[in-house]
Design an enzyme around this catalytic site. Structure first.
Site, mmCIF file in Angstrom:
data_model
loop_
_atom_site.group_PDB
_atom_site.id
_atom_site.type_symbol
_atom_site.label_atom_id
_atom_site.label_comp_id
_atom_site.label_asym_id
_atom_site.label_seq_id
_atom_site.Cartn_x
_atom_site.Cartn_y
_atom_site.Cartn_z
ATOM 1 N N CYS A 29 22.239 43.835 13.753
ATOM 2 C CA CYS A 29 21.744 45.155 13.360
ATOM 3 C C CYS A 29 20.364 45.367 13.956
ATOM 4 O O CYS A 29 19.815 44.499 14.642
ATOM 5 C CB CYS A 29 21.703 45.305 11.840
ATOM 6 S SG CYS A 29 20.467 44.264 11.046
ATOM 7 N N CYS A 32 17.573 42.758 13.524
ATOM 8 C CA CYS A 32 17.589 41.617 14.456
ATOM 9 C C CYS A 32 16.831 41.978 15.732
ATOM 10 O O CYS A 32 15.998 41.206 16.220
ATOM 11 C CB CYS A 32 19.027 41.241 14.806
ATOM 12 S SG CYS A 32 20.068 40.815 13.410
ATOM 13 N N CYS A 97 17.028 10.456 49.362
ATOM 14 C CA CYS A 97 16.673 9.525 48.291
ATOM 15 C C CYS A 97 16.349 10.290 47.012
ATOM 16 O O CYS A 97 16.343 11.518 46.999
ATOM 17 C CB CYS A 97 15.479 8.660 48.705
ATOM 18 S SG CYS A 97 13.963 9.650 48.923
ATOM 19 N N CYS A 100 13.618 12.917 47.162
ATOM 20 C CA CYS A 100 14.047 14.220 47.699
ATOM 21 C C CYS A 100 14.612 15.086 46.576
ATOM 22 O O CYS A 100 14.286 16.274 46.451
ATOM 23 C CB CYS A 100 15.111 14.020 48.778
ATOM 24 S SG CYS A 100 14.586 13.025 50.186
ATOM 25 N N ASP A 511 9.967 72.375 44.823
ATOM 26 C CA ASP A 511 9.342 72.405 46.142
ATOM 27 C C ASP A 511 10.307 73.082 47.100
ATOM 28 O O ASP A 511 11.518 72.826 47.060
ATOM 29 C CB ASP A 511 9.044 70.977 46.602
ATOM 30 C CG ASP A 511 8.355 70.959 47.952
ATOM 31 O OD1 ASP A 511 7.240 71.491 48.048
ATOM 32 O OD2 ASP A 511 8.941 70.416 48.904
ATOM 33 N N ASP A 718 11.018 66.283 47.490
ATOM 34 C CA ASP A 718 11.649 65.257 48.315
ATOM 35 C C ASP A 718 10.686 64.602 49.298
ATOM 36 O O ASP A 718 11.054 63.652 49.983
ATOM 37 C CB ASP A 718 12.821 65.858 49.108
ATOM 38 C CG ASP A 718 12.349 66.691 50.298
ATOM 39 O OD1 ASP A 718 11.297 67.359 50.172
ATOM 40 O OD2 ASP A 718 13.027 66.654 51.344
ATOM 41 N N ASP A 722 4.983 65.138 47.771
ATOM 42 C CA ASP A 722 5.417 65.562 46.434
ATOM 43 C C ASP A 722 5.199 64.465 45.392
ATOM 44 O O ASP A 722 5.295 64.739 44.190
ATOM 45 C CB ASP A 722 6.908 65.927 46.444
ATOM 46 C CG ASP A 722 7.214 67.115 47.348
ATOM 47 O OD1 ASP A 722 6.345 68.000 47.448
ATOM 48 O OD2 ASP A 722 8.292 67.145 47.939
#
Length: 864
Positions: A29, A32, A97, A100, A511, A718, A722
């Site tokens: 709920c 929580c 090894c 590594c 625009d 765009d 803008d």
């Protein structure tokens, strides 16, 4: 020295804030979600955290120098919840090894989203457990920095789908168990209510010991999840739905157990309520199961988007086509796409022609022609021809991956309206427990003195009826469905707060260039200044051919528009011997041995050439908002050509629809007043609402002006210039075909570049908020009415349990109605690619060519 540089690079990289989305299990709920959110916000190094109950996700941002993914997981698990981590295996090459293996393990452990990493030298594999996202590139870079190579050992599973499926399967099993043992108790309860049925039932059904045997598995096995969750909540001095369920059913179960064991010793105790506790748990689990199924459907949009991504790509390697997993495609690869195949990643066409269905990106169904130089987007569908393109964006950088990221983030962020529900839920459960306790004592001491059973039944009913689950789900489920529905139509909403605010808009600034208009000039008119047989279409074509031949050497957009229009009509241009661009005036060129001038009045006035015959046409075109240019050869005026940035198809219709919705529409442009008013008039914008000659840095000021006047302002643009205005507006809308910085600054991205997308996004916002308010109303109404009814003794615990269980399902089901939201039925806007229609009107017609010497100055269409 190499290792030191590597460590410094990692340290520098890790200093940047890290963002991740954690999948959380065990929330029931809003309480929580609120508790986890508070815990994360108090965790050292965490700068931002929000938890979404419906998605079961937490969006977290932290400083990697002070916190880690592991510390976040520990913080959440300390509250008793689970964090779903993803485990992937990688093959490591070059290890020799144990040292590594340790170096690789440390490098992987330092990745921001990794919780744990283990490297096995014998099998040469690394197992990485992480939260959020972990790309192959991140792992490869970390391993390669240590001098080794990494590749994925197995495919990545669909984490969300698997997690949902596991939760649904778990609830289904618990429901089956609970229902099996509760069925005899249900028949007993019906037998008590219906005497005829009671006489037909076997006597064992009425035996308290039999009922105890049936109720115990339900209480302790099926109901164990409520006890476990309650323990973690109470340990952290909090309470949620599980506490209410556990308290109510345990009270009924223990009372019945006491009566069964020592009934004769308890005065007045003769009735047991095993059926109450068992059936309540069964009904609640049924509700959780149905809720889990319904919640899985709310994230359908994300799954659809993920399913669009092709699995393989056909890459050209050493002249041959090689099919490779899409994850292995790199920038610069050349990829072959055949008809009927999906495009695997983003790129640019280098060879071939085809038509591509981009409806998954824009919501528009008409295919778009593609040729060399055109951009193609990953996951779009190739319809006709074969082509080759060069990959420019792969992996997380593709448009599809960014769309998925935007939708995921939007669904994970809270809308402001949800804060109200969060505040109520934080205090709701403790208040309900107090009301239930008061109900018990009122009944036991005053309403029915000494009747412990009646007091207990009403106490249980109040606890069970008051679950706040529906309130916690009311907002996020609607936001999830709304943002997902928008994404299916190419409307990308970056957060629930933007979706909510959009419904309040009462002013929108558009625009002009690239939003209302196409953003690129095209030839609109040609007038031949001839008469009789000297005029007509052929004379007009000759004017166009002459002007285009002179402008063929120009880089100016107006000149290119004229030259492109001539080529589109199949006109053969004359050879260009000399060319001079005269800034602010026009051009001078030598074409086939003749001196050609193309330009404005000032160009001809400086040379003493009489243009009075052309003046009426020039004035008329300028009044229409077009740029008019006079064409002359060897000092004799031949005609006039007009070029304009034409209005997009659908712009006028969209603006009318916005005005019908009660939104004032404004146009903003840097053009001169006369041109601006002409364009505004074409699309139905009032002259008083037209802002002309506005410099780029002044655009944000215009937004503020309207806000000061009390408007809730949306800005649509765009271009790069803008971006400040988009950020200043209450809601910024970026045309998806525009600049990346504008899209980044905006709150909503309209991928189609069609203004009807703006209308749809506002309508979607209104529908979503209306849906949220419906959910909140019914959640509050349900609790407001249910608690007093239960406290007054008019509601049995079993009915309370049924009502509570299905309240959450009803809220989610109501949210799912948004999936039926209908968008505007609009045609795809005309698109131009490569050698497309460079001179067409918005409706696809050929520009008018006029003969000034005719009696009627009417359009004459030129054919190639």
């Amino acid at each position: 020295m190499t290792d030191a540089r590597t460590e410094m690079a990692v340290e520098s990289r890790d200093a940047r804030p890290v963002r991740a989305t954690l999948d959380i299990g065990g929330m029931t709920c809003a309480s929580c979600a609120a508790r986890i959110e508070r815990k994360l916000q108090r965790t050292e190094g965490v700068t931002h955290a929000t938890v979404n109950l419906a998605l079961e996700k937490a969006a977290v941002e932290w400083d990697p120098r002070r916190a880690s993914a592991a510390s976040l997981v520990d913080a959440i698990q300390s509250l008793g919840y689970q964090v779903r981590t993803t485990e992937r295996r990688f093959r490591i090459e070059g290890m020799t090894c144990a040292a590594c293996a340790q170096r690789v393990e440390r490098a992987l452990s330092r990745l921001p989203s990794v919780v744990q990493a283990t490297v096995n030298l014998a099998t040469e594999t690394a197992t990485v457990r992480y939260v959020g996202d972990l790309s192959d590139d991140e792992v490869r870079r970390a391993v390669e920095a240590q001098g080794y190579r990494a590749s994925e050992a197995e495919p990545t599973p669909d984490r969300e789908r698997e997690a949902r499926a596991r939760e649904i399967s778990r609830q289904r099993r618990l429901l089956a168990l609970s229902a099996l043992f509760s069925l005899p108790l249900l028949t007993y309860m019906l037998g008590e209510l219906i005497p005829t049925l009671g006489r037909a039932l076997p006597s064992v059904v009425f035996d308290p010991w039999f009922q105890l045997a049936m109720a115990t598995p339900v209480q302790l096995v099926a109901g164990w999840q409520f006890y476990r969750d309650s323990y973690h909540n109470l340990k952290n001095r909090s309470a949620n739905m599980s506490v209410l369920v556990a308290m109510g059913t345990t009270a009924a179960y223990l009372y019945s157990l006491a009566v069964t064991l020592a009934g004769p010793l308890v005065p007045g105790a003769h009735h047991v309520y095993f059926e109450t506790s068992a059936i309540i748990i069964t009904l609640i689990i049924l509700g959780k199961y149905l809720e889990a199924v319904a919640k899985g459907r709310t994230s359908e949009a994300i799954r659809k988007l993920m399913g669009l991504q092709p699995k393989t790509a056909r890459v050209l390697r050493d002249g041959a086509e090689v099919e490779v997993p899409v994850e292995q495609v790199e920038v610069g690869d050349r990829i072959v796409v055949r008809p009927g195949e999906k495009i695997p990643v983003d790129g640019v066409v280098v060879e071939g022609y085809s038509a591509v269905d981009e409806s998954m990106l824009t919501g528009e169904s008409l295919p778009v022609d593609k040729g060399p130089g055109d951009i193609v987007i990953g996951a779009t569908l190739n319809k006709t021809g074969r082509f080759v393109f060069e990959a420019t964006r792969v992996g997380k950088e593709t448009a599809l991956a960014q769309i998925i990221r935007i939708v995921e983030e939007a669904q994970g962020r809270k809308a402001p309206i949800q804060r109200y529900a969060d505040r109520v839920s934080a205090y709701f459960v403790p208040a309900v427990i107090a009301v239930a306790a008061v109900t018990f004592f009122v009944w036991y001491l005053w309403a029915a003195p000494g009747d412990f059973t009646r007091a207990l039944v009403n106490f249980v009913a109040v606890l069970v009826i008051a679950c706040p689950c529906a309130m916690g789900l009311a907002t996020p489920t609607s936001i999830m469905v709304g943002t997902g529905k928008g994404a299916e139509r190419g409307i990308l909403i970056k957060g629930g707060e933007h979706l909510e605010l959009a419904h309040k808009l009462n002013g929108v600034i558009l625009d002009k260039t690239g939003t209302i208009t196409r953003g690129e000039p095209v030839l609109t008119d040609v007038v031949a200044l001839g008469s009789g047989e000297d005029g007509g279409p052929q004379a007009a074509l000759e004017v166009l051919r002459t002007a285009a031949s002179a402008e063929a050497g120009s880089e100016h957009p107006l000149g290119q528009a004229i030259a492109q229009a001539a080529r589109d009509r199949g006109l053969t241009l004359e050879p260009l011997a000399g060319f001079e661009a005269i800034p602010g005036h026009g051009v001078r060129a030598e074409v086939a041995g003749r001196q050609v001038l193309v330009g404005n009045r000032r160009l001809f006035a400086e040379r003493g050439i009489d243009v009075s015959q052309a003046e009426p046409h020039v004035a008329r075109f300028e009044e229409q908002g077009k740029t008019a240019m006079i064409v002359a050869v060897d000092g004799r005026v031949l005609g006039v050509v007009a070029v304009a940035d034409t209005v997009k198809e659908g712009s006028a219709e969209a603006i009318r629809e916005l005005q019908r919705m009660g939104i004032e529409v404004y146009m903003l442009t840097g053009d001169n007043r006369r041109t601006a008013v002409a364009i505004a008039r074409q699309v139905g914008i009032d002259e008083a609402h037209t802002f002309a000659e506005v410099l780029p840095q002044q655009k944000a000021d215009k937004v503020k002006e309207l806000q000061v006047r009390g408007k809730v302002v949306g800005m649509v643009g765009d271009g790069i210039n803008d971006a400040p205005a988009l950020a200043t507006a209450d809601v910024g809308f970026a045309i998806g075909t525009g600049a990346d910085v504008a899209i980044e600054s905006a709150d909503v991205t309209l991928m189609s570049g069609d203004l009807m997308g703006l209308v749809d996004s506002i309508r979607l916002s209104r529908a979503t908020i209306r849906n949220v308010r419906q959910n909140l109303f019914w959640a509050l109404f349900y609790n407001t009415v249910g608690i007093p009814v239960a406290a007054a003794g008019f509601l049995s615990p079993v009915l309370a349990g049924a009502a509570m269980a299905f309240s959450s399902v009803s809220v989610v089901t109501n949210a799912l109605r948004l999936r039926r939201f209908r968008f505007s039925d609009r045609r795809a806007p005309e698109r131009r690619h490569g050698g497309g229609d460079g001179g067409g009107h918005g409706d696809g017609r050929v520009p008018a060519v006029r003969d000034a010497g005719r009696r009627e100055d009417r359009p004459v269409h030129v054919t190639a």
